[in-house]
Design a protein around this motif. Structure first.
Motif, PDB file in Angstrom:
ATOM      1  N   GLY A  85      11.075 -66.818  -7.114  1.00  0.00           N
ATOM      2  CA  GLY A  85      10.517 -68.160  -7.285  1.00  0.00           C
ATOM      3  C   GLY A  85       9.859 -68.386  -5.831  1.00  0.00           C
ATOM      4  N   GLY A  86       9.248 -69.433  -5.789  1.00  0.00           N
ATOM      5  CA  GLY A  86       8.452 -69.526  -4.517  1.00  0.00           C
ATOM      6  C   GLY A  86       9.371 -69.826  -3.313  1.00  0.00           C
ATOM      7  N   GLY A  87       8.771 -69.100  -2.270  1.00  0.00           N
ATOM      8  CA  GLY A  87       9.420 -69.351  -0.969  1.00  0.00           C
ATOM      9  C   GLY A  87      10.540 -67.958  -0.711  1.00  0.00           C
ATOM     10  N   ASP A  88      10.292 -67.078  -1.437  1.00  0.00           N
ATOM     11  CA  ASP A  88      11.247 -65.653  -1.136  1.00  0.00           C
ATOM     12  C   ASP A  88      10.241 -64.953  -0.464  1.00  0.00           C
ATOM     13  N   PHE A  89      10.592 -64.618   0.862  1.00  0.00           N
ATOM     14  CA  PHE A  89       9.987 -63.613   1.894  1.00  0.00           C
ATOM     15  C   PHE A  89      10.656 -62.387   2.154  1.00  0.00           C
ATOM     16  N   ALA A  90      11.517 -62.027   1.313  1.00  0.00           N
ATOM     17  CA  ALA A  90      12.600 -61.082   1.658  1.00  0.00           C
ATOM     18  C   ALA A  90      11.841 -59.637   1.504  1.00  0.00           C
ATOM     19  N   ALA A  91      12.368 -58.537   2.102  1.00  0.00           N
ATOM     20  CA  ALA A  91      11.615 -57.258   2.060  1.00  0.00           C
ATOM     21  C   ALA A  91      12.344 -56.586   0.750  1.00  0.00           C
ATOM     22  N   ASP A  92      11.466 -55.631   0.030  1.00  0.00           N
ATOM     23  CA  ASP A  92      12.219 -54.848  -0.973  1.00  0.00           C
ATOM     24  C   ASP A  92      12.195 -55.691  -2.251  1.00  0.00           C
ATOM     25  N   ARG A  93      11.635 -56.782  -2.355  1.00  0.00           N
ATOM     26  CA  ARG A  93      11.814 -57.658  -3.584  1.00  0.00           C
ATOM     27  C   ARG A  93      10.465 -57.547  -4.104  1.00  0.00           C
ATOM     28  N   ILE A  94      10.058 -57.374  -5.531  1.00  0.00           N
ATOM     29  CA  ILE A  94       9.007 -57.042  -6.210  1.00  0.00           C
ATOM     30  C   ILE A  94       7.998 -58.383  -6.168  1.00  0.00           C
ATOM     31  N   ILE A  95       8.367 -59.642  -6.273  1.00  0.00           N
ATOM     32  CA  ILE A  95       7.434 -60.852  -6.009  1.00  0.00           C
ATOM     33  C   ILE A  95       6.998 -61.074  -4.621  1.00  0.00           C
ATOM     34  N   PRO A  96       7.643 -61.118  -3.540  1.00  0.00           N
ATOM     35  CA  PRO A  96       7.441 -61.166  -2.157  1.00  0.00           C
ATOM     36  C   PRO A  96       6.617 -59.844  -1.932  1.00  0.00           C
ATOM     37  N   ASP A  97       6.773 -58.660  -2.430  1.00  0.00           N
ATOM     38  CA  ASP A  97       5.687 -57.596  -2.131  1.00  0.00           C
ATOM     39  C   ASP A  97       4.457 -57.804  -2.693  1.00  0.00           C
ATOM     40  N   CYS A  98       4.345 -58.385  -3.841  1.00  0.00           N
ATOM     41  CA  CYS A  98       3.149 -58.605  -4.439  1.00  0.00           C
ATOM     42  C   CYS A  98       2.217 -59.557  -3.785  1.00  0.00           C
TER      43      CYS A  98
ATOM     44  N   LEU B 196      23.641 -67.205   9.327  1.00  0.00           N
ATOM     45  CA  LEU B 196      22.913 -66.444  10.333  1.00  0.00           C
ATOM     46  C   LEU B 196      21.389 -67.208  10.383  1.00  0.00           C
ATOM     47  N   ASN B 197      20.852 -66.937  11.460  1.00  0.00           N
ATOM     48  CA  ASN B 197      19.503 -67.542  11.352  1.00  0.00           C
ATOM     49  C   ASN B 197      18.737 -67.003  10.175  1.00  0.00           C
ATOM     50  N   PRO B 198      17.520 -67.759   9.824  1.00  0.00           N
ATOM     51  CA  PRO B 198      16.778 -67.458   8.542  1.00  0.00           C
ATOM     52  C   PRO B 198      16.432 -65.774   8.663  1.00  0.00           C
ATOM     53  N   PRO B 199      16.573 -65.115   7.496  1.00  0.00           N
ATOM     54  CA  PRO B 199      16.517 -63.580   7.632  1.00  0.00           C
ATOM     55  C   PRO B 199      14.963 -63.194   7.756  1.00  0.00           C
ATOM     56  N   THR B 200      13.995 -64.110   7.544  1.00  0.00           N
ATOM     57  CA  THR B 200      12.585 -63.550   7.556  1.00  0.00           C
ATOM     58  C   THR B 200      11.840 -64.629   8.322  1.00  0.00           C
ATOM     59  N   GLU B 201      10.556 -63.948   8.943  1.00  0.00           N
ATOM     60  CA  GLU B 201       9.657 -64.919   9.144  1.00  0.00           C
ATOM     61  C   GLU B 201       8.179 -64.768   8.700  1.00  0.00           C
ATOM     62  N   PRO B 202       7.596 -65.420   7.637  1.00  0.00           N
ATOM     63  CA  PRO B 202       8.016 -67.028   7.475  1.00  0.00           C
ATOM     64  C   PRO B 202       9.389 -67.038   6.841  1.00  0.00           C
ATOM     65  N   ASN B 203       9.912 -68.347   6.678  1.00  0.00           N
ATOM     66  CA  ASN B 203      11.067 -68.533   5.665  1.00  0.00           C
ATOM     67  C   ASN B 203      11.090 -69.740   5.164  1.00  0.00           C
ATOM     68  N   LEU B 204      11.556 -70.030   3.967  1.00  0.00           N
ATOM     69  CA  LEU B 204      11.502 -71.130   3.361  1.00  0.00           C
ATOM     70  C   LEU B 204      12.291 -72.246   4.004  1.00  0.00           C
ATOM     71  N   PHE B 205      13.503 -72.011   4.796  1.00  0.00           N
ATOM     72  CA  PHE B 205      14.390 -73.014   5.486  1.00  0.00           C
ATOM     73  C   PHE B 205      13.243 -73.638   6.532  1.00  0.00           C
ATOM     74  N   ASN B 206      12.781 -72.974   7.365  1.00  0.00           N
ATOM     75  CA  ASN B 206      11.934 -73.496   8.144  1.00  0.00           C
ATOM     76  C   ASN B 206      10.557 -74.101   7.485  1.00  0.00           C
ATOM     77  N   LEU B 207      10.044 -73.673   6.797  1.00  0.00           N
ATOM     78  CA  LEU B 207       8.919 -74.224   5.992  1.00  0.00           C
ATOM     79  C   LEU B 207       9.004 -75.654   5.687  1.00  0.00           C
ATOM     80  N   ALA B 208      10.198 -75.922   4.783  1.00  0.00           N
ATOM     81  CA  ALA B 208      10.650 -77.152   4.118  1.00  0.00           C
ATOM     82  C   ALA B 208      11.381 -77.849   4.864  1.00  0.00           C
ATOM     83  N   ASN B 209      11.372 -77.734   6.127  1.00  0.00           N
ATOM     84  CA  ASN B 209      12.222 -78.451   7.411  1.00  0.00           C
ATOM     85  C   ASN B 209      13.456 -79.186   6.616  1.00  0.00           C
ATOM     86  N   ILE B 210      14.175 -78.104   6.063  1.00  0.00           N
ATOM     87  CA  ILE B 210      15.278 -78.891   5.459  1.00  0.00           C
ATOM     88  C   ILE B 210      16.466 -79.061   6.354  1.00  0.00           C
TER      89      ILE B 210
END
Length: 352
Positions: free
Chosen positions: A194-207, A41-55
């Motif tokens: 790790g770096g680049g996780d923007f998901a909801a309800d995950r502790i490091i992205p929440d921080c 599917l399209n990247p699940p968040t905005e921002p997202n690592l896939f687009n940021l890294a231009n993969i």
């Protein structure tokens, strides 16, 4: 030991390639010269690592639903992959309570669709289904590390659907791949950060979101113990499993992919380490929100991958946190440097 050169020139299909783990995996494969095909599917968040890294610019990126068998089948027919990494999933526990039907459709029938396509595609020689550490029947027994031969019976719809995904894989493996034409494994990974996780309800992205918004860091379950590991840890062993079983089917099996005991920490300790590494006097508060059931204790026995592959974790929890802080501060300062910090950390991890 992993030979990354194995992937040079090989056609590799990654489902879930637009997600957090998928983006890191594709970056590694692209760097090694693989012909990477992504289906997601399209990247699940905005921002997202896939687009940021231009993969996307260095691979074939196909947007599609893992539940759509005909579209997925056409991808296999067109690109004839040799190796398949199945990461596509609905991966959030809380979301699975809100959308159980969608979660089961995606995580169970998505797995059926991948395995059926592999069955119908002779080019596929190695397939890895990535599940989760939450597949086990968990009675919250303190200090009990789960082994691969223990009962599978996840509690919530996400965990249970991943248990089902494991069982589907076991059945297909025994029913259709007993001739050795395609080697199939599953990997039950611990909590990946790790770096680049923007998901909801995950502790490091929440921080990180709290820091960006200049708000308090809220910790829902500070005493819940989890096997935290840097995202590159499981990706390394995923790559090695797929490589080794490609030429020797005896490696095809079911593996826990988790950190050592010293890195199984409770959420409060994890966030304390993050706050210390970040600096600037940030802190967290305990605020349980009465959410749905989550196990209080979860730990994996990782002896099987250690003895089978000679694998040991490279970055323990303190170094993992420092790498996340390094990645995030660079991202917040200059988003154009995301590909560079990814390459830097990949090279450091793989000792290049």
């Amino acid at each position: 030991m992993l030979d990354l050169n194995f992937y040079n020139g090989r056609t590799v299909l990654v489902t879930g390639h637009t997600g957090f783990k998928g983006s890191w995996l594709c970056k590694i494969l692209i760097n090694e010269g693989a012909k990477v095909i992504g289906y997601s599917l399209n990247p699940p968040t905005e921002p997202n690592l896939f687009n940021l890294a231009n993969i996307e610019k260095n691979m074939v990126s196909l947007i599609g639903d893992i539940r759509d068998f005909r579209q997925l089948e056409s991808v296999f027919d067109k690109y004839q992959p040799e190796i398949v990494f199945h990461l596509a999933a609905q991966p959030i526990v809380r979301e699975s309570y809100k959308q159980p039907h969608y979660t089961y459709e995606t995580n169970v029938m998505g797995t059926v669709n991948i395995l059926e396509c592999a069955r119908l595609t002779p080019s596929v020689k190695s397939l890895l289904n990535v599940t989760t550490d939450k597949v086990y029947l968990n009675d919250d027994i303190p200090d009990h590390p789960f082994k691969e031969d223990e009962p599978l019976d996840g509690y919530d719809p996400y965990s249970n659907s991943k248990s089902c995904s494991e069982l589907v894989t076991h059945s297909y493996k025994k029913s259709f791949f007993f001739d050795g034409r395609c080697a199939i494994s599953t990997a039950r990974a611990g909590n990946v950060i790790g770096g680049g996780d923007f998901a909801a309800d995950r502790i490091i992205p929440d921080c990180i979101r709290a820091i960006e918004a200049n708000k308090d860091i809220i910790v829902r379950n500070p005493y819940s113990t989890r096997p935290y590991q840097h995202v590159l840890e499981p990706l390394y062993i995923y790559l090695e499993i797929a490589e080794k079983q490609y030429s020797d089917i005896s490696y095809a099996d079911y593996y826990n992919v988790g950190p050592d005991d010293c890195d199984c920490v409770n959420t409060g300790d994890l966030v304390t380490k993050f706050c210390k590494a970040w600096g600037n006097g940030i802190a967290w508060i305990n605020k349980h929100d009465g959410g749905p059931h989550e196990a209080a204790f979860l730990k994996l026995d990782n002896n099987k991958i250690k003895t089978t592959f000679g694998w040991t974790p490279r970055w323990h929890i303190d170094e993992t946190i420092s790498k996340i802080v390094e990645w995030t501060k660079i991202y917040l300062k200059d988003k154009n440097r995301v590909p560079d910090i990814m390459d830097k950390q990949i090279n450091e991890f793989f000792n290049k």
